[in-house]
Scaffold this motif. Structure first.
Motif, PDB file in Angstrom:
ATOM      1  N   ALA A 112       5.882   9.626 -15.698  1.00 46.20           N
ATOM      2  CA  ALA A 112       4.566   9.617 -15.068  1.00 46.20           C
ATOM      3  C   ALA A 112       3.720   8.473 -15.605  1.00 46.20           C
ATOM      4  O   ALA A 112       3.025   7.790 -14.850  1.00 46.20           O
ATOM      5  CB  ALA A 112       3.870  10.958 -15.302  1.00 46.20           C
ATOM      6  N   GLY A 113       3.781   8.253 -16.900  1.00 44.00           N
ATOM      7  CA  GLY A 113       3.026   7.148 -17.498  1.00 44.00           C
ATOM      8  C   GLY A 113       3.469   5.796 -16.957  1.00 44.00           C
ATOM      9  O   GLY A 113       2.635   4.921 -16.693  1.00 44.00           O
ATOM     10  N   VAL A 127       4.512   5.470  -5.526  1.00 39.47           N
ATOM     11  CA  VAL A 127       4.653   5.444  -6.985  1.00 39.47           C
ATOM     12  C   VAL A 127       3.611   6.349  -7.635  1.00 39.47           C
ATOM     13  O   VAL A 127       3.902   7.072  -8.588  1.00 39.47           O
ATOM     14  CB  VAL A 127       4.565   3.992  -7.520  1.00 39.47           C
ATOM     15  CG1 VAL A 127       4.469   3.957  -9.026  1.00 39.47           C
ATOM     16  CG2 VAL A 127       5.776   3.201  -7.054  1.00 39.47           C
ATOM     17  N   PHE A 128       2.385   6.348  -7.132  1.00 35.95           N
ATOM     18  CA  PHE A 128       1.352   7.231  -7.664  1.00 35.95           C
ATOM     19  C   PHE A 128       1.734   8.694  -7.444  1.00 35.95           C
ATOM     20  O   PHE A 128       1.565   9.531  -8.342  1.00 35.95           O
ATOM     21  CB  PHE A 128       0.000   6.930  -7.014  1.00 35.95           C
ATOM     22  CG  PHE A 128      -1.138   7.648  -7.665  1.00 35.95           C
ATOM     23  CD1 PHE A 128      -1.741   7.115  -8.791  1.00 35.95           C
ATOM     24  CD2 PHE A 128      -1.602   8.852  -7.162  1.00 35.95           C
ATOM     25  CE1 PHE A 128      -2.793   7.776  -9.408  1.00 35.95           C
ATOM     26  CE2 PHE A 128      -2.653   9.516  -7.763  1.00 35.95           C
ATOM     27  CZ  PHE A 128      -3.253   8.977  -8.897  1.00 35.95           C
ATOM     28  N   ALA A 129       2.269   9.009  -6.268  1.00 35.68           N
ATOM     29  CA  ALA A 129       2.703  10.377  -5.985  1.00 35.68           C
ATOM     30  C   ALA A 129       3.844  10.795  -6.913  1.00 35.68           C
ATOM     31  O   ALA A 129       3.900  11.947  -7.366  1.00 35.68           O
ATOM     32  CB  ALA A 129       3.140  10.510  -4.534  1.00 35.68           C
ATOM     33  N   LEU A 130       4.738   9.863  -7.227  1.00 40.97           N
ATOM     34  CA  LEU A 130       5.806  10.171  -8.187  1.00 40.97           C
ATOM     35  C   LEU A 130       5.229  10.441  -9.573  1.00 40.97           C
ATOM     36  O   LEU A 130       5.740  11.295 -10.316  1.00 40.97           O
ATOM     37  CB  LEU A 130       6.819   9.033  -8.236  1.00 40.97           C
ATOM     38  CG  LEU A 130       7.723   8.897  -7.018  1.00 40.97           C
ATOM     39  CD1 LEU A 130       8.576   7.630  -7.137  1.00 40.97           C
ATOM     40  CD2 LEU A 130       8.592  10.116  -6.848  1.00 40.97           C
ATOM     41  N   GLY A 131       4.180   9.720  -9.942  1.00 39.09           N
ATOM     42  CA  GLY A 131       3.516   9.978 -11.218  1.00 39.09           C
ATOM     43  C   GLY A 131       2.889  11.357 -11.260  1.00 39.09           C
ATOM     44  O   GLY A 131       3.001  12.080 -12.256  1.00 39.09           O
ATOM     45  N   THR A 178       0.829  -1.206   0.000  1.00 42.38           N
ATOM     46  CA  THR A 178       0.000   0.000   0.000  1.00 42.38           C
ATOM     47  C   THR A 178       0.864   1.257   0.000  1.00 42.38           C
ATOM     48  O   THR A 178       0.626   2.183  -0.792  1.00 42.38           O
ATOM     49  CB  THR A 178      -0.931   0.007   1.222  1.00 42.38           C
ATOM     50  OG1 THR A 178      -1.753  -1.150   1.180  1.00 42.38           O
ATOM     51  CG2 THR A 178      -1.791   1.244   1.255  1.00 42.38           C
ATOM     52  N   VAL A 179       1.859   1.300   0.846  1.00 42.37           N
ATOM     53  CA  VAL A 179       2.759   2.453   0.892  1.00 42.37           C
ATOM     54  C   VAL A 179       3.510   2.584  -0.435  1.00 42.37           C
ATOM     55  O   VAL A 179       3.668   3.692  -0.967  1.00 42.37           O
ATOM     56  CB  VAL A 179       3.727   2.344   2.084  1.00 42.37           C
ATOM     57  CG1 VAL A 179       4.835   3.381   1.998  1.00 42.37           C
ATOM     58  CG2 VAL A 179       2.970   2.474   3.389  1.00 42.37           C
ATOM     59  N   LEU A 222       1.176   3.260 -14.906  1.00 38.29           N
ATOM     60  CA  LEU A 222       1.054   1.896 -15.423  1.00 38.29           C
ATOM     61  C   LEU A 222       1.403   0.874 -14.343  1.00 38.29           C
ATOM     62  O   LEU A 222       0.733  -0.158 -14.213  1.00 38.29           O
ATOM     63  CB  LEU A 222       1.959   1.713 -16.643  1.00 38.29           C
ATOM     64  CG  LEU A 222       1.860   0.384 -17.367  1.00 38.29           C
ATOM     65  CD1 LEU A 222       0.461   0.209 -17.961  1.00 38.29           C
ATOM     66  CD2 LEU A 222       2.902   0.315 -18.457  1.00 38.29           C
ATOM     67  N   ALA A 223       2.414   1.164 -13.540  1.00 34.95           N
ATOM     68  CA  ALA A 223       2.781   0.270 -12.436  1.00 34.95           C
ATOM     69  C   ALA A 223       1.653   0.188 -11.415  1.00 34.95           C
ATOM     70  O   ALA A 223       1.332  -0.901 -10.913  1.00 34.95           O
ATOM     71  CB  ALA A 223       4.075   0.746 -11.780  1.00 34.95           C
ATOM     72  N   CYS A 224       1.027   1.320 -11.106  1.00 37.54           N
ATOM     73  CA  CYS A 224      -0.103   1.313 -10.169  1.00 37.54           C
ATOM     74  C   CYS A 224      -1.261   0.497 -10.727  1.00 37.54           C
ATOM     75  O   CYS A 224      -1.889  -0.282 -10.009  1.00 37.54           O
ATOM     76  CB  CYS A 224      -0.553   2.738  -9.878  1.00 37.54           C
ATOM     77  SG  CYS A 224       0.601   3.678  -8.880  1.00 37.54           S
ATOM     78  N   ALA A 225      -1.550   0.675 -12.009  1.00 43.30           N
ATOM     79  CA  ALA A 225      -2.637  -0.079 -12.638  1.00 43.30           C
ATOM     80  C   ALA A 225      -2.334  -1.576 -12.643  1.00 43.30           C
ATOM     81  O   ALA A 225      -3.240  -2.406 -12.450  1.00 43.30           O
ATOM     82  CB  ALA A 225      -2.874   0.424 -14.056  1.00 43.30           C
ATOM     83  N   ALA A 226      -1.073  -1.936 -12.830  1.00 37.62           N
ATOM     84  CA  ALA A 226      -0.700  -3.353 -12.817  1.00 37.62           C
ATOM     85  C   ALA A 226      -0.901  -3.966 -11.433  1.00 37.62           C
ATOM     86  O   ALA A 226      -1.368  -5.109 -11.317  1.00 37.62           O
ATOM     87  CB  ALA A 226       0.751  -3.512 -13.259  1.00 37.62           C
ATOM     88  N   VAL A 227      -0.575  -3.235 -10.389  1.00 40.42           N
ATOM     89  CA  VAL A 227      -0.774  -3.735  -9.025  1.00 40.42           C
ATOM     90  C   VAL A 227      -2.263  -3.922  -8.741  1.00 40.42           C
ATOM     91  O   VAL A 227      -2.684  -4.932  -8.170  1.00 40.42           O
ATOM     92  CB  VAL A 227      -0.108  -2.802  -7.996  1.00 40.42           C
ATOM     93  CG1 VAL A 227      -0.520  -3.165  -6.583  1.00 40.42           C
ATOM     94  CG2 VAL A 227       1.396  -2.846  -8.136  1.00 40.42           C
TER      95      VAL A 227
END
Length: 74
Positions: free
Chosen positions: A50-51, A25-29, A19-20, A55-60
């Motif tokens: 950012a993309g 990662v979302f904040a970095l995006g 979760t953290v 994309l990493a967040c969406a994959a998780v």
């Protein structure tokens, strides 16, 4: 009823860590998008970074849905 406290602790630690990690990662995006709007010189690199973060967040999230829905495990 008996609880396996070490397994419960392991699940809690992993879920907290993931979760953290996703939030960071979302904040970095979001930071990459913000910097792309501020700077025109490195906008392409910022948009790409950012993309990749999003994309990493969406994959998780997709992997979590895959683990939860039993029809995907056939």
């Amino acid at each position: 009823m008996q609880l396996d406290w070490s397994a419960l602790g392991e699940v809690a630690a992993v879920s907290t860590g993931v979760t953290v990690g996703v939030v960071v990662v979302f904040a970095l995006g979001v930071l990459g998008l913000s910097r792309a709007e501020d700077s025109r010189d490195g906008a392409t690199v910022s948009y790409a970074a950012a993309g990749l973060c999003f994309l990493a967040c969406a994959a998780v999230v997709a992997y979590g849905i895959y683990l939860i829905v039993p029809q995907f495990h056939s």
